[in-house]
Write a protein that holds these residues in place. Structure first.
Motif: not given
Length: 507
Positions: A185-198
């Motif tokens: 995911p990419v948004g404008t929020g205060a935190f940015k995506f790094v990694d997702y482990k389902p």
């Protein structure tokens, strides 16, 4: 002076600079939060759970933001104005904002977001139904958009502070595709995506260029832990900083730990048992009312919830617009229940299934207690548990539940319209059984007026009618309950636990 986080929202709302002292944002470590559910997609239009919203509120922004005080503040829109007899809303957009991938936020992004939400892609998920009053979004210039309404919607601004309408990046999605976006995911929020482990974790890092001020944390880790006891164990050992599932039975244990604290406040969540009112035993309103009378809900609140809940007569808490304090629930009366069941021809020993989510230890105890009460009036209850994703994506929407089934509703708009429309109106995603023309008419009527008093009157009538038809057993309004390590600072109590961690620090 640079305002950060929630203080920036207050500034924007007041439209004047307040003399609030601030300190420079600084990295202060990583905060780890345990959540019950991994929704499996981080696209705002794919889900309806508060768990998703608790993450999405840090990844994305909407045009409108809700503060922990439940008031609405400017978000990616700095102002809005109703025009043309409320048929058009003009939003002035915040300038200088970028998505995490460097793409500019502008009017084109707003139009793309809502065209997508209201189009074929949005139709695949449960969020679209909240925004169908929007006929089109017209770009006036790079930082001005008009929402043209095809039907009145007095709750639309409130809905825009939710998470289904969070703004997404057009170029990124068009280049990468929906499937890739779900997991990156990419948004404008205060935190940015790094990694997702389902089923394991989602890792975010601070966005130093956030328009509301750089977060004071360096990162966020969300761990998906569906078992409440495991969350508490991880909290005690230091594996997490915030547990969002706290078993009532462990509250005293947590309070006894000098490094931990428990927050228990009135929240929006209501817990109920809904009926299959379309066929079978529970098609008869008289049978449904008898089953309500058979259950001592006050005893459940006192003994199982240990006072961390409040009685309800409708599917809303006292925080909800439309709440009627004069509406009282059916009283506990097992003798009347037995007589009504006999009159309805229900034979002693009749079997029913109660479908519920098995990972919630507190509700499992509630379900067992309900089964005992119903057995006392001659109804044998078979408890059948399900994994939460299966329950909410397959079982409930497709009408595969037993005659009784667990339902918990977050009431995220704090307006009964959203709850009532989605749970009662014919054909809605979360309403597999109820088709009631009179209820449909009332639900549509309250959406057709911006008169606050008239809306409240109709919403009261809806709650009264639904209670009279006994479409569910309103069990209780559960307190918002979570536990926090005391190393976490500047975390204001938030009724729906949609924390925005901009100003939060950890020692």
């Amino acid at each position: 002076m640079k305002l950060t986080g929630y203080r920036n929202l207050l500034f924007a709302a007041a439209l004047s600079l307040l003399p609030i002292a601030t300190t420079a944002a600084h990295a202060a470590g990583t905060l780890t939060v345990a959540l019950e559910t991994d929704d499996g997609s981080w696209d705002p239009i794919d889900t309806f759970t508060l768990t998703w919203g608790r993450i999405g509120s840090n990844l994305y922004d909407g045009l409108v933001l809700r503060g922990p005080d439940l008031k609405l503040y400017p978000g990616l829109a700095t102002s809005w104005q109703f025009l043309d007899d409320n048929k058009r809303i003009r939003f002035t957009l915040r300038q200088g904002v970028k998505f995490h991938d460097g793409e500019d936020f502008n009017a084109a992004a707003v139009k793309f977001t809502f065209d997508r939400l209201l189009g074929p892609e949005g139709a695949k998920g449960p969020q679209q139904a909240n925004y169908t009053s929007i006929g089109s979004v017209n770009v006036i210039d790079d930082y001005t958009v008009d929402f043209i309404l095809k039907t009145p919607d007095p709750v639309l601004i409130t809905k825009l502070a939710g998470y289904g309408a969070m703004i997404v990046p057009p170029k990124y999605i068009q280049e990468k595709g929906d499937t890739y976006f779900n997991l990156h995911p990419v948004g404008t929020g205060a935190f940015k995506f790094v990694d997702y482990k389902p089923k394991v974790s989602l890792t975010l890092e601070a966005n130093p260029d956030y328009w509301g001020g750089a977060p004071k944390l360096s990162g966020l880790v969300y761990r998906f832990i569906p078992e409440a006891a495991t969350q508490v164990s991880e909290l005690q050992s230091g594996g997490i900083d915030i547990a969002t599932l706290v078993p009532i039975s462990l509250i005293d244990t947590i309070k006894g730990d000098p490094k931990l604290e428990v927050e228990s406040i009135t929240g929006p969540d209501v817990v109920m048992l809904r009926f299959n009112s379309a066929d079978g035993l529970t098609k008869d309103p008289a049978v449904r009312k008898a089953m309500i009378e058979a259950i001592d809900r006050d005893a459940i609140i006192e003994q199982i919830m240990q006072g961390n809940a409040k009685p309800i007569a409708s599917l809303q808490s006292s925080l909800s617009f439309g709440y009627d304090p004069n509406l009282k629930p059916l009283p506990f009366d097992p003798a009347a229940a037995k007589a009504a069941l006999a009159k309805a021809g229900v034979k002693p020993g009749t079997n029913v299934e109660l479908s519920f989510i098995g990972t919630n230890a507190t509700f499992r105890e509630v379900a067992q207690t309900v089964a005992a009460y119903l057995q006392a009036v001659g109804i044998n209850v078979a408890l059948k548990s399900y994994e939460s994703n299966v329950y909410y994506t397959d079982l409930v929407p497709h009408g595969k539940t037993g005659p009784l089934y667990q339902y918990q509703w977050g009431g995220w708009t704090f307006d009964f319209d959203n709850t009532a429309y989605l749970l009662y109106h014919s054909g809605q995603f979360w309403n597999p059984y109820i088709k009631d023309a009179k209820l449909d008419q009332m639900l549509e009527a309250q959406r057709a007026t911006y008169n606050v008093d008239e809306r409240k009157k109709i919403l009261n009538q809806i709650a009264d009618y639904a209670a009279d038809q006994a479409y569910e057993i309103p069990l209780y309004n559960s307190n918002t309950l979570y536990a926090v390590n005391k190393r976490v600072h500047n975390l204001p109590p938030t009724p729906d636990i949609r924390f925005r961690f901009v100003d939060t620090t950890v020692e």
